[in-house]
Design an enzyme around this catalytic site. Structure first.
Site, short mmCIF file in Angstrom:
data_model
loop_
_atom_site.label_atom_id
_atom_site.label_comp_id
_atom_site.label_asym_id
_atom_site.label_seq_id
_atom_site.Cartn_x
_atom_site.Cartn_y
_atom_site.Cartn_z
N ASP A 1 9.84 -40.09 -6.86
CA ASP A 1 8.93 -39.20 -7.29
C ASP A 1 9.04 -37.88 -6.67
OD1 ASP A 1 6.15 -39.28 -9.36
OD2 ASP A 1 5.72 -37.95 -7.34
N ILE A 2 9.05 -36.82 -7.28
CA ILE A 2 9.18 -35.53 -6.61
C ILE A 2 7.76 -35.09 -6.28
CG2 ILE A 2 9.79 -32.99 -7.08
CD1 ILE A 2 11.34 -33.82 -9.44
N GLU B 1 8.16 -36.20 -13.73
CA GLU B 1 9.05 -35.99 -12.40
C GLU B 1 9.09 -37.36 -11.67
OE1 GLU B 1 4.39 -35.63 -11.13
OE2 GLU B 1 5.73 -35.40 -12.75
#
Length: 427
Positions: free
Chosen positions: A298-299, A341
């Site tokens: 996950d960004i 994301e």
């Protein structure tokens, strides 16, 4: 009462509707029976005096030459029988196809007694049917065929239309002589499936339908075979069917399938495809004991990237990270974008320790990567990751995903830009 040989022969000729002829090769004398004349709409009296020129006059000029050639081949010993088909003019003005057969009868004491004797049989209906079938085969966008498999496994093609050469690169005549030529061009990845479906159709006598690729030089072409089998009295099975070109349709299907399983922005697989492969790997693990691991990425603070630099820049960041993940994973790994994301990497045959190493490599690579906004402002991007591995202690795929998410949340809560490994399975 015992019938004489002459009576029996006459009855056979009457039953077959054949006309008889006798031709002395040395004197030119020729003899026809009444049936020969009547099949052309005449009586013998109407054609009298009958001579070899009578036959030539009634025969099509193009076929007379072919008949002479067939006779020469027979007399030279090239063929076991004199045989040809000649078009002859009926009294009503129509051309009739006459099948001619003959054999040589010689008298060893009389050199002038070389008589060629045989029959004429009207095969116009058969010829017309063959012509109509040929025209139909030429008009159809495919190969019409009959395929026979004998009880001992041998096979052949009694009939193949001329489109065979367009589809397979071999003539119909050559393929009938050597039926393996119809299987040699099949793509090696598809050949086992083609053979398996033929065997299944033979076993069940259900319709055979199979899509397969043909390789001719540098070109690969998709074909579809459809035929209905029937079992013959001798135990052999005959399929009558057609093979059509489905290349455009198949390429469209593959394109649509690819679109249905990939993420449009990054080109990675989507969540639907990843879940399907995850279920398959779990099933293989239960059967064969194969291990696999899962990385959830996950960004960090992705919303801030969109808010600060705009959604086009956010899309560019996602595309960069997608290329980074692909460059750091194997071809056998399934890389998917599962959310805005969020990414998941499914790694077959990978232990928890190896998966953790890959996750750390991704994290550090992204951490050192420099991004620049459209305004020329540099910024950095980091990610958080959770890593799990499948084991028999995990009740289901859903539980495995939940464990992976939990590890990711722990990484987020611990300050982000880090990897957390679940205790689902030891190194």
């Amino acid at each position: 009462m015992q019938l004489s040989a002459e009576t029996r022969l006459k009855a056979i000729l009457e039953g077959t509707g054949a006309g008889t002829w006798e031709f002395n090769l040395d004197t030119g004398e020729i003899i026809f029976n009444d049936r020969w004349a009547s099949m052309l709409g005449y009586s013998l009296d109407e054609l009298s005096p009958v001579s070899f020129q009578t036959w030539e006059r009634l025969s099509h000029a193009d076929d007379v030459q072919a008949a002479h050639q067939a006779l020469a081949q027979y007399l030279n010993g090239e063929n076991p029988q004199y045989e040809c088909v000649v078009r002859m003019l009926h009294k009503n003005g129509q051309w009739r196809y006459i099948h001619t057969r003959g054999t040589l009868l010689t008298d060893r004491y009389e050199s002038s007694h070389r008589w060629l004797m045989g029959t004429h049989l009207d095969v116009t209906d058969e010829k017309v049917s063959q012509h109509q079938l040929q025209k139909l085969a030429e008009s159809l966008p495919g190969v019409i065929y009959s395929f026979v498999m004998d009880p001992d496994g041998r096979f052949h093609f009694p009939y193949l239309s001329q489109k065979t050469e367009d589809f397979y690169g071999v003539s119909a005549e050559d393929a009938r002589a050597n039926p393996d030529l119809m299987f040699d061009p099949i793509h090696p990845d598809d050949l086992p499936r083609v053979q398996a479906t033929i065997d299944e159709s033979a076993r069940t006598l259900c319709q055979w339908v199979c899509d397969f690729r043909i390789v001719l030089g540098d070109r690969v072409r998709w074909l579809r075979g459809v035929s209905r089998p029937e079992r013959d009295i001798d135990g052999s099975i005959t399929w009558h069917g057609v093979i059509t070109d489905i290349d455009d349709r198949k390429l469209l299907e593959l394109e649509l399938e690819q679109l249905s399983i990939t993420d449009e922005l990054t080109g990675l697989y989507n969540r639907r495809y990843m879940l399907r492969k995850l279920e398959e790997l779990a099933a293989e693990n239960e059967r064969y004991g194969h291990t696999f691991s899962l990385i959830s990425l996950d960004i960090d603070f992705f919303k801030a990237i969109n808010d600060s630099w705009g959604h086009p820049m956010g899309d560019a960041v996602l595309q960069t990270i997608a290329r980074l993940i692909e460059s750091r994973t194997r071809k056998a790994d399934i890389v998917a974008r599962t959310g805005g994301e969020e990414f998941i990497v499914l790694m077959p045959g990978t232990t928890l320790g190896d998966a953790r190493h890959v996750a750390e490599s991704l994290r550090t690579s992204l951490e050192t990567l420099a991004f620049v906004s459209d305004e020329g402002q540099p910024f950095s991007v980091t990610l958080s990751a959770g890593v799990v591995s499948w084991s028999t202690d995990v009740p289901s795929v859903r539980d495995l995903l939940a464990m992976c998410d939990q590890s990711l949340y722990q990484a987020k809560r611990a300050g982000r830009n880090r990897v957390v490994v679940s205790g689902a399975k030891g190194d």
